[in-house]
Design an enzyme around this catalytic site. Sequence first.
Site, mmCIF file in Angstrom:
data_model
loop_
_atom_site.group_PDB
_atom_site.id
_atom_site.type_symbol
_atom_site.label_atom_id
_atom_site.label_comp_id
_atom_site.label_asym_id
_atom_site.label_seq_id
_atom_site.Cartn_x
_atom_site.Cartn_y
_atom_site.Cartn_z
ATOM 1 N N ARG A 35 -4.258 -7.012 -1.244
ATOM 2 C CA ARG A 35 -4.609 -6.787 0.203
ATOM 3 C C ARG A 35 -5.456 -5.573 0.044
ATOM 4 O O ARG A 35 -4.689 -4.614 -0.164
ATOM 5 C CB ARG A 35 -3.656 -7.075 1.119
ATOM 6 N N THR A 85 -8.706 -2.708 5.171
ATOM 7 C CA THR A 85 -9.461 -3.939 6.120
ATOM 8 C C THR A 85 -8.244 -4.977 6.279
ATOM 9 O O THR A 85 -8.464 -5.874 6.812
ATOM 10 C CB THR A 85 -10.535 -4.594 5.349
ATOM 11 N N ASP A 135 8.087 -4.347 1.597
ATOM 12 C CA ASP A 135 7.162 -4.705 0.711
ATOM 13 C C ASP A 135 7.954 -5.763 -0.300
ATOM 14 O O ASP A 135 8.521 -5.303 -1.192
ATOM 15 C CB ASP A 135 6.413 -3.579 -0.105
ATOM 16 N N ASP A 148 7.185 -4.509 -3.946
ATOM 17 C CA ASP A 148 8.015 -3.276 -4.560
ATOM 18 C C ASP A 148 9.418 -3.518 -4.527
ATOM 19 O O ASP A 148 10.109 -3.201 -5.591
ATOM 20 C CB ASP A 148 7.617 -2.375 -3.290
#
Length: 210
Positions: free
Chosen positions: A105, A109, A201, A204
Amino acid sequence: MSEHLTVVDHPLVQHKLTLMRDKGTSTAGFRRLLREITQLLAYEITREMPLTSTPIETPMEEMDAPILAGKKLALVSILRAGNGMLDGVLELIPSARVGFVGMYRDEETLKPVQYYFKAPEGLQDRLVIAVDPMLATGNSSAAAVDLLKEAGANNIRFLCLLAAPEGVQRMKEAHPDVPIVTASLDRELNESGYIMPGLGDAGDRMFGTK
Ligand code: URA
């Protein structure tokens, strides 16, 4: 599967999800819980797999016994976090074929950028289960499903751990034919595209990269 979104509210799923959300949970614990919860979600997403029968002999007598019909299932991991869900499904369905869609990603944006695609042959004849723990904006999920359809898949399901309403909506508009199974529909996305309350995340946390 008639529902577009199925939230699995089984107590074991919800309990394990709470442990995963907790920021104090270790990397090893997070990985183990993801594998376990994926198995419980996989149970739900595969419940309509077609069966046929095969003649066998039990120690007592002959019988026609149920067995999965058709070509082997294709499991497609949306990299990198999807890899954390592979083992759980493969323990249940060891003969599944496995594909990978590399998407990241763009943090500015929030749009998906594809960098890898490798899928098993004969997707058109298989149940295809795409896995990604986090259905956030839905942009990368919708793009991954686009690629799978271009490669011939016509019976696709999407398995995730957490979904945001925005992602579910995006998928519903782009792919109304792709049912989603998740452990939770969370409140919203924040301005950075993270699911709230979420779990941070997922990549992560499972790989210990932060
Ligand atoms: N991806 C993640 O890993 N977490 C989120 O909250 C959203 C996308």
